[in-house]
Scaffold this motif. Structure first.
Motif, PDB file in Angstrom:
ATOM      1  N   ALA A  38     -60.296   8.083 -52.316  1.00 37.96           N
ATOM      2  CA  ALA A  38     -59.004   8.665 -52.717  1.00 37.96           C
ATOM      3  C   ALA A  38     -59.200   9.935 -53.550  1.00 37.96           C
ATOM      4  O   ALA A  38     -58.245  10.638 -53.850  1.00 37.96           O
ATOM      5  CB  ALA A  38     -58.201   7.635 -53.501  1.00 37.96           C
ATOM      6  N   LYS A  39     -60.453  10.209 -53.913  1.00 38.05           N
ATOM      7  CA  LYS A  39     -60.786  11.334 -54.802  1.00 38.05           C
ATOM      8  C   LYS A  39     -59.960  11.314 -56.084  1.00 38.05           C
ATOM      9  O   LYS A  39     -59.316  12.295 -56.460  1.00 38.05           O
ATOM     10  CB  LYS A  39     -60.625  12.674 -54.081  1.00 38.05           C
ATOM     11  N   VAL A  40     -59.987  10.168 -56.722  1.00 40.84           N
ATOM     12  CA  VAL A  40     -59.359  10.033 -58.034  1.00 40.84           C
ATOM     13  C   VAL A  40     -60.488   9.738 -59.032  1.00 40.84           C
ATOM     14  O   VAL A  40     -61.255   8.790 -58.853  1.00 40.84           O
ATOM     15  CB  VAL A  40     -58.326   8.886 -58.064  1.00 40.84           C
ATOM     16  N   GLY A  41     -60.598  10.594 -60.045  1.00 44.45           N
ATOM     17  CA  GLY A  41     -61.677  10.428 -61.015  1.00 44.45           C
ATOM     18  C   GLY A  41     -61.146  10.419 -62.434  1.00 44.45           C
ATOM     19  O   GLY A  41     -60.212  11.151 -62.760  1.00 44.45           O
ATOM     20  N   GLY A  42     -61.748   9.592 -63.276  1.00 39.11           N
ATOM     21  CA  GLY A  42     -61.314   9.516 -64.665  1.00 39.11           C
ATOM     22  C   GLY A  42     -62.504   9.563 -65.607  1.00 39.11           C
ATOM     23  O   GLY A  42     -63.631   9.227 -65.233  1.00 39.11           O
ATOM     24  N   MET A  43     -62.237  10.047 -66.821  1.00 39.04           N
ATOM     25  CA  MET A  43     -63.285  10.042 -67.840  1.00 39.04           C
ATOM     26  C   MET A  43     -62.690   9.585 -69.171  1.00 39.04           C
ATOM     27  O   MET A  43     -61.585   9.985 -69.533  1.00 39.04           O
ATOM     28  CB  MET A  43     -63.893  11.434 -68.009  1.00 39.04           C
ATOM     29  N   ALA A  44     -63.424   8.728 -69.869  1.00 35.37           N
ATOM     30  CA  ALA A  44     -63.023   8.305 -71.218  1.00 35.37           C
ATOM     31  C   ALA A  44     -64.126   8.718 -72.183  1.00 35.37           C
ATOM     32  O   ALA A  44     -65.309   8.703 -71.835  1.00 35.37           O
ATOM     33  CB  ALA A  44     -62.816   6.800 -71.274  1.00 35.37           C
ATOM     34  N   HIS A  45     -63.727   9.115 -73.393  1.00 37.39           N
ATOM     35  CA  HIS A  45     -64.689   9.500 -74.436  1.00 37.39           C
ATOM     36  C   HIS A  45     -64.632   8.412 -75.516  1.00 37.39           C
ATOM     37  O   HIS A  45     -63.825   8.479 -76.434  1.00 37.39           O
ATOM     38  CB  HIS A  45     -64.277  10.870 -74.986  1.00 37.39           C
TER      39      HIS A  45
END
Lengths: 158, 203
Positions: A38-45
């Motif tokens: 789906a080309k959905v990307g997430g990042m958490a810090h």
């Protein structure tokens, strides 16, 4: 190309294209979740393993034990499927030497995230964690490429 | 803990004055260490800042810094850090070791650790005298890395909430060879105790 900085405690999600960037990861961990189809990307810090002091927590991305669920929720809302998610992470180092005074928060963050991912059933496919150096993390949501930068060294693909 | 604005301002003024005296001692100590080199104290600031805002206190997030961190316990608990831009670390070590270091071995790191120890404990001594408490510094920890990585690691060790009360001071030589920042983060629970010890508790 859009470049989105993910500050401490934040969760950012992009679809189709753009870069997610976390700068200055010391004991903090940059957690990446990606649905390549789906080309959905997430990042958490992620800053700390848990909200030990209690109180309101308006930033689920700040703590390892709330970050994963919040990220999954934000990403599925944008079309990702949980069963397709794969995880990568970088950070969790112990920058300070000699003094016994700084608890090994980095290691605690890494271990807490490993547990949370396991509980959520999300495979951790690559990680560059622990050690004694600060890191910068760049995730290209369009291509899925993840690069880790350390001062004075060539970037490493994760 | 919540404050109204007027109380905030007053308390910050008190902390600023504390920072002034503490940093004055620290600057004198550093000046002696450098063979009585003249150092100018930068007017201290006491502030309540958001965590993200505080990332900018020690230069750009990716700039290289040297940092010394000490945990403070005893009558007042908190955290102290001395942050030095890399160029300052180099001049400082060059001065003390006789050669500008190209890389950081144990010798350079332990020298930096000792500099931090002297500067920070002299600040603490002033603080202890003024508040009439006994303060115990931990063994200093030292790091040389990206500013944001170093600073966020200190904040994580301190388990700070969203906002930090911070007293920040710095010093400069006339030739601007060395500048640095001393940050004192009192534990939130101990902030009230600190103000009380200074006679400000009832405000």
């Amino acid at each position: 190309m859009e470049e989105v900085f993910v500050n401490i405690g934040e969760i950012k999600v992009l679809t189709q294209e753009g870069r997610l960037v976390a700068v200055g990861l010391g004991s903090c961990v940059g957690l990446i979740l990606y649905d390549a189809l789906a080309k959905v990307g997430g990042m958490a810090h992620v800053f700390l393993p848990t909200n030990r002091k209690g109180g309101d927590n308006p930033h689920p991305g700040k703590f390892a034990d709330t970050a994963v669920a919040a990220m999954v929720e934000q990403m599925t809302a944008l079309g990702a499927q949980k069963r397709r998610l794969k995880a990568k992470m970088a950070g969790g180092s112990q920058l300070f030497s000699y003094g016994a005074s700084v608890m090994d928060v980095g290691r605690q963050n890494v271990e807490a995230l490993q547990r949370e991912l396991q509980t959520a059933g999300i495979p951790l496919v690559a990680s560059d964690v622990l050690g004694s150096r600060g890191r910068k993390l760049i995730f290209d949501v369009g291509t899925g490429q993840v690069l880790v930068f350390v001062i004075g060294q060539e970037p490493v693909e994760l | 803990m919540t404050y109204d604005r007027k109380q905030d301002e007053f308390r910050l003024d008190v902390l600023k004055e504390l920072g002034n005296i503490g940093a004055g001692h620290a600057t004198t100590a550093l000046s002696r260490l450098l063979g009585n080199k003249k150092l100018t104290l930068v007017v201290p600031q006491a502030m309540i800042v958001g965590m993200q805002e505080s990332m900018g206190l020690c230069g750009g997030p990716e700039s290289l810094v040297g940092a010394i961190y000490i945990r403070v316990s005893g009558g007042l608990c908190g955290h102290m850090a001395l942050l030095l831009p890399f160029t300052s670390v180099q001049s400082l070590l060059g001065y003390l070791l006789g050669a500008t270091p190209q890389e950081f071995s144990d010798m350079e790191l332990s020298t930096l650790q000792e500099v931090g120890n002297i500067v920070v404990t002299s600040y603490l001594n002033a603080l202890a005298e003024m508040t009439n408490t006994v303060l115990y510094p931990s063994v200093p920890a030292v790091a040389v890395d990206m500013a944001a990585a170093v600073w966020s690691s200190i904040l994580a060790g301190a388990e700070v909430a969203d906002y930090i009360t911070i007293v920040q001071t710095g010093f400069q030589t006339d030739a601007e060879i060395i500048d640095g920042t001393i940050a004192f983060i009192p534990d939130e629970e101990d902030l009230a105790k600190l103000l009380e010890a200074l006679g400000m508790g009832e405000l």
